[in-house]
Write an enzyme that holds these catalytic residues in place. Structure first.
Site, PDB file in Angstrom:
ATOM      1  CG  ASP A 221      -1.888   1.157   1.242  1.00 26.49           C
ATOM      2  OD1 ASP A 221      -1.777   2.045   0.364  1.00 26.49           O
ATOM      3  OD2 ASP A 221      -2.757   1.197   2.132  1.00 26.49           O
TER       4      ASP A 221
ATOM      5  CG  ASN B  60       1.354   0.026 -13.293  1.00 25.63           C
ATOM      6  OD1 ASN B  60       1.199   0.689 -14.317  1.00 25.63           O
ATOM      7  ND2 ASN B  60       0.446  -0.837 -12.854  1.00 25.63           N
TER       8      ASN B  60
ATOM      9  CE1 TYR C 279      -3.971   9.621 -14.203  1.00 24.08           C
ATOM     10  CE2 TYR C 279      -3.949  10.689 -16.359  1.00 24.08           C
ATOM     11  CZ  TYR C 279      -3.640   9.612 -15.551  1.00 24.08           C
ATOM     12  OH  TYR C 279      -2.994   8.517 -16.077  1.00 24.08           O
TER      13      TYR C 279
ATOM     14  CE  LYS D 156      -0.296   8.863 -13.979  1.00 21.20           C
ATOM     15  NZ  LYS D 156       0.476   7.746 -13.394  1.00 21.20           N
TER      16      LYS D 156
END
Length: 233
Positions: free
Chosen positions: A56, A79, A144, A148
């Protein structure tokens, strides 16, 4: 045989990455936060070379405990990630924080703890970014996209700080093929119309590039797009 740790190993892309490395004869630790059932199914399919590992990335204690189970570490594949859609005026601060805590801070937590293990073997890190870091996205994804973008910046800075003992690269996938994206899905239609190859991205193709970056001793600080030519469209 190298030891590979894949966070988010039970996701669509995570499974493809784990499969690629297992078939190459590597020992793969398939990290999962809650989906133990899928991790066990992958282990049953691929045999003892794929090892389910509870991981986690939002919990520093879980990370420390998990890393104690590794038999060394040669490659870390970051990932784990989450995605959501909200317009800028509807986006709550709590959702912004959730996205960044997993996509950026969680990646940092895991990476920091893995650095000593990787340095001992002159290993490498492959971060999963997104073409959304380079393109304004599909609407409602500013949070988002920003997360990234942070992954890309962190990748490049880390490559400079950890070289020459550890290489750090990133992959920017486009829209992956998934069951929910049928032929009538407007997002799929938009992506295929714009991309030069008129196709969504196969997860296995992204996995090939992840493997390449883990192998190629002459690459660090790079961001490699795997998007069927979407950004060129």
């Amino acid at each position: 045989m190298r030891s590979i740790l894949v966070s988010g190993g039970t996701s669509t892309l995570g499974r493809a990455i784990c499969e690629r490395f297992v078939k190459a004869g590597e020992r793969v630790y398939c990290g999962y936060a809650s989906n133990r059932e899928t991790a066990d199914e992958l282990a049953a399919s691929y045999g003892p070379s794929l090892i389910p590992l509870h991981l986690d990335i939002q919990d520093a204690g879980s990370i420390a405990s998990s890393l104690q189970e590794l038999e060394g570490l040669d490659v870390l594949v970051n990932n784990s990630g989450v995605f959501s859609v909200f317009t800028p005026t509807e986006l709550l601060e709590s959702e912004w924080q959730r996205i960044f805590d997993i996509n950026v801070t969680g990646l940092f937590r895991l990476t920091q703890k893995c650095i000593p293990l990787l340095r001992a073997r002159k290993g490498s890190i492959v971060n999963i970014a997104s073409i959304n870091a380079l393109h304004p996205g599909f609407g409602g994804t500013s949070h988002y996209d920003a997360s990234k973008g942070a992954v890309v910046a962190y990748t490049k800075s880390l490559a400079k700080e950890l070289g020459p003992s550890i290489r750090v690269n990133a992959v920017a996938p486009g829209l992956l093929k998934a069951p929910y994206l049928d032929n009538e899905n407007p997002l799929r239609q938009h992506y295929e119309e714009r991309s030069l190859l008129q196709s969504l991205v196969e997860p296995g193709e992204v996995a090939k590039v992840v493997q390449l970056l883990s192998d190629c001793s002459a690459m660090t600080g790079e961001l490699v797009g795997v998007d069927c030519g979407y950004l060129m469209g």
